[in-house]
Design a protein around this motif. Structure first.
Motif, PDB file in Angstrom:
ATOM      1  N   VAL A 102       0.850  -1.189   0.000  1.00  0.00           N
ATOM      2  CA  VAL A 102       0.000   0.000   0.000  1.00  0.00           C
ATOM      3  C   VAL A 102       0.883   1.235   0.000  1.00  0.00           C
ATOM      4  N   ARG A 103       0.314   2.350  -0.512  1.00  0.00           N
ATOM      5  CA  ARG A 103       1.037   3.624  -0.509  1.00  0.00           C
ATOM      6  C   ARG A 103       0.035   4.757  -0.336  1.00  0.00           C
ATOM      7  N   LEU A 104       0.571   5.908   0.039  1.00  0.00           N
ATOM      8  CA  LEU A 104      -0.290   7.079   0.212  1.00  0.00           C
ATOM      9  C   LEU A 104      -0.805   7.579  -1.130  1.00  0.00           C
ATOM     10  N   ASN A 105      -2.062   8.014  -1.132  1.00  0.00           N
ATOM     11  CA  ASN A 105      -2.578   8.722  -2.312  1.00  0.00           C
ATOM     12  C   ASN A 105      -3.414   9.931  -1.893  1.00  0.00           C
ATOM     13  N   GLY A 106      -3.173  10.397  -0.640  1.00  0.00           N
ATOM     14  CA  GLY A 106      -3.893  11.558  -0.113  1.00  0.00           C
ATOM     15  C   GLY A 106      -3.634  11.667   1.372  1.00  0.00           C
ATOM     16  N   GLN A 107      -4.336  12.575   2.031  1.00  0.00           N
ATOM     17  CA  GLN A 107      -4.214  12.687   3.476  1.00  0.00           C
ATOM     18  C   GLN A 107      -4.961  11.534   4.146  1.00  0.00           C
ATOM     19  N   VAL A 108      -4.362  10.989   5.196  1.00  0.00           N
ATOM     20  CA  VAL A 108      -4.914   9.809   5.860  1.00  0.00           C
ATOM     21  C   VAL A 108      -6.079  10.207   6.761  1.00  0.00           C
ATOM     22  N   ALA A 109      -7.144   9.415   6.717  1.00  0.00           N
ATOM     23  CA  ALA A 109      -8.306   9.659   7.583  1.00  0.00           C
ATOM     24  C   ALA A 109      -9.071   8.362   7.778  1.00  0.00           C
ATOM     25  N   GLU A 110      -9.856   8.314   8.835  1.00  0.00           N
ATOM     26  CA  GLU A 110     -10.770   7.198   9.062  1.00  0.00           C
ATOM     27  C   GLU A 110     -11.752   7.109   7.897  1.00  0.00           C
ATOM     28  N   SER A 139      -0.978  -2.106  13.520  1.00  0.00           N
ATOM     29  CA  SER A 139      -0.553  -0.877  14.184  1.00  0.00           C
ATOM     30  C   SER A 139      -0.220   0.211  13.161  1.00  0.00           C
ATOM     31  N   PRO A 140      -0.382   1.490  13.530  1.00  0.00           N
ATOM     32  CA  PRO A 140       0.039   2.561  12.611  1.00  0.00           C
ATOM     33  C   PRO A 140       1.532   2.550  12.331  1.00  0.00           C
ATOM     34  N   SER A 141       2.309   1.888  13.185  1.00  0.00           N
ATOM     35  CA  SER A 141       3.758   1.809  12.944  1.00  0.00           C
ATOM     36  C   SER A 141       4.087   1.088  11.650  1.00  0.00           C
ATOM     37  N   LEU A 142       3.137   0.287  11.142  1.00  0.00           N
ATOM     38  CA  LEU A 142       3.368  -0.427   9.871  1.00  0.00           C
ATOM     39  C   LEU A 142       3.494   0.531   8.695  1.00  0.00           C
ATOM     40  N   VAL A 143       3.106   1.782   8.908  1.00  0.00           N
ATOM     41  CA  VAL A 143       3.150   2.781   7.843  1.00  0.00           C
ATOM     42  C   VAL A 143       4.397   3.656   7.948  1.00  0.00           C
ATOM     43  N   ILE A 144       4.943   3.806   9.148  1.00  0.00           N
ATOM     44  CA  ILE A 144       5.995   4.787   9.411  1.00  0.00           C
ATOM     45  C   ILE A 144       7.355   4.268   8.943  1.00  0.00           C
ATOM     46  N   HIS A 148       8.235   1.413   2.257  1.00  0.00           N
ATOM     47  CA  HIS A 148       7.932   2.540   1.347  1.00  0.00           C
ATOM     48  C   HIS A 148       6.509   3.088   1.498  1.00  0.00           C
ATOM     49  N   ARG A 149       5.785   2.706   2.549  1.00  0.00           N
ATOM     50  CA  ARG A 149       4.375   3.118   2.656  1.00  0.00           C
ATOM     51  C   ARG A 149       4.205   4.600   2.971  1.00  0.00           C
ATOM     52  N   SER A 150       5.225   5.221   3.557  1.00  0.00           N
ATOM     53  CA  SER A 150       5.108   6.645   3.882  1.00  0.00           C
ATOM     54  C   SER A 150       5.981   7.518   2.990  1.00  0.00           C
ATOM     55  N   ASP A 151       6.544   6.948   1.940  1.00  0.00           N
ATOM     56  CA  ASP A 151       7.493   7.680   1.094  1.00  0.00           C
ATOM     57  C   ASP A 151       6.902   8.961   0.505  1.00  0.00           C
ATOM     58  N   LEU A 152       5.618   8.972   0.218  1.00  0.00           N
ATOM     59  CA  LEU A 152       5.002  10.098  -0.487  1.00  0.00           C
ATOM     60  C   LEU A 152       4.375  11.127   0.452  1.00  0.00           C
ATOM     61  N   TYR A 153       4.754  11.100   1.733  1.00  0.00           N
ATOM     62  CA  TYR A 153       4.083  11.982   2.697  1.00  0.00           C
ATOM     63  C   TYR A 153       4.190  13.452   2.312  1.00  0.00           C
ATOM     64  N   ALA A 154       5.338  13.857   1.730  1.00  0.00           N
ATOM     65  CA  ALA A 154       5.545  15.275   1.399  1.00  0.00           C
ATOM     66  C   ALA A 154       4.622  15.759   0.282  1.00  0.00           C
ATOM     67  N   ASP A 155       4.010  14.840  -0.459  1.00  0.00           N
ATOM     68  CA  ASP A 155       3.054  15.230  -1.499  1.00  0.00           C
ATOM     69  C   ASP A 155       1.732  15.702  -0.892  1.00  0.00           C
TER      70      ASP A 155
END
Length: 370
Positions: A102-110, A139-144, A148-155
């Motif tokens: 999985v990877r980021l494609n926006g801001q994270v939310a419930e 756990s949320p630590s699986l993303v941190i 590479h799951r948090s690689d795109l955070y700066a976008d």
């Protein structure tokens, strides 16, 4: 209302029945509808709940029958994530996994329409009186800074801290939603600490490189505790600290000592710890993990879910007594070191084998704790 503590507990996942595997494959091929798949899944979950209660469990799960992976299915259904196929599989010892990530494609939310809510509501509806249904999520630590799951955070965020805060809020809101639906026991499964054990040990003589992983550990503590802040007092929150579990193989090894000081800061009520073989080291770190917290329970995974052979009862009781020299016996429980099927493939044993394992744990807990 008191927190839920049971000396006899199970991590959560169970072997997927063949009928469920066939139904999921038929759905993937478009041969049955989602409704038909869920009907089959619900019927099999109901049978699983019956078996769990029949074997003496007072805390039960849906076996994770609604998911393919223990973690990815949850993450890709959160707002702000998407599934994709990476090039490499996860590096287990002796087995090759699928390549989903999985990877980021926006801001994270419930996600108010997360399918796990529906699965929990069904589990709750069939749970007998006096039994507690447990929710298991990663756990949320699986993303941190993992895979590479948090690689795109700066976008999507102005700063790393903004991302961590957003991730914590998404988890807090999700756990609160489970509570609002009736959940009183939520477990966050976590392989990150075992990953960090390996990295911190690898770079123990290279302070600059080691500092990278210390910062990940600090970020993990920050996000987890922020996610748990302000949740209802009568909600029990557990974690399972895992070294990897796929087709009876593993990912990581090493003593908890390297990360015990971080685990001792986490505001969980229950810690499931792997202790089924020499890869886990000795019990010394449990002192720092428990950290003198009277209401915290450490569930020692001294029974393996990877092998059908049954452990010797006297030998297991000796291990419990060994741990009880370090922390109070009342703060100890036992379980398998992990679930029986962290992915839909499952470990190399049969459904009858898993019930034999659980009956063994029940026998031992009755002897030790009465």
């Amino acid at each position: 209302m008191a927190k839920i503590h049971s000396h006899f507990d199970h991590v959560g996942s169970y072997l997927r029945p063949q009928a469920l595997k066939e139904a999921r494959e038929a759905f993937a091929q478009g041969k049955i509808s989602k409704e038909e798949l869920l009907d089959i899944q619900d019927r099999l979950v109901k049978e699983l709940v019956h078996h769990q209660v029949e074997n003496g469990l007072e805390v039960i799960s849906d076996g994770e029958f609604g998911r393919s992976w223990w973690h990815l299915d949850f993450l890709w259904e959160l707002t702000g994530f998407e599934a994709y196929q990476q090039e490499a599989s996860y590096k287990f010892h002796g087995a090759k996994t699928r390549t989903t990530n999985v990877r980021l494609n926006g801001q994270v939310a419930e996600n108010p329409n997360h399918p796990f809510y529906r699965d929990f509501e069904y589990l709750l509806s069939i749970t007998p009186a006096g039994v507690t249904p447990k929710v298991t999520i990663p756990s949320p630590s699986l993303v941190i800074k993992r895979d590479h799951r948090s690689d795109l955070y700066a976008d999507y965020y102005e700063s790393w801290t903004d991302f961590l805060d957003g991730l914590a809020k998404a988890y807090h809101d999700t756990i609160q939603r489970f509570y609002d639906l009736g959940a009183r026991y939520v477990q966050l499964d976590d392989t990150t600490w075992a990953y960090l054990i390996q990295q911190l040990e690898t770079y123990q003589d290279q302070p600059e490189q080691r500092r990278i992983y210390e910062e990940i550990a600090e970020d993990d503590v920050y996000v987890i505790n922020k996610a748990l802040e302000g949740l209802p007092e009568d909600l029990t929150v557990a974690t399972h600290i895992c070294r990897g579990n796929f087709k009876s193989t593993y990912l990581f090894e090493g003593s908890y000592q390297t990360v015990a000081k971080y685990l001792g800061q986490l505001n969980y009520d229950i810690f499931f710890l792997e202790y089924d073989d020499e890869r886990s080291g000795d019990f010394a770190p449990i002192v720092d993990i428990w950290n003198g917290r009277d209401q915290v329970e450490l569930v020692l995974g001294v029974i393996t879910s990877k092998d059908p052979a049954l452990e010797d009862i006297d030998a297991v009781i000796d291990r419990i007594q060994e741990a009880a020299k370090l922390i109070p016996l009342k703060n100890i429980g036992i379980s398998t070191q992990c679930g029986f099927a962290s992915t839909e493939e499952g470990n190399i044993l049969t459904e009858e084998d898993e019930w034999k394992k659980l009956r063994l744990i029940k026998t031992i807990t009755d002897q030790v704790w009465g």
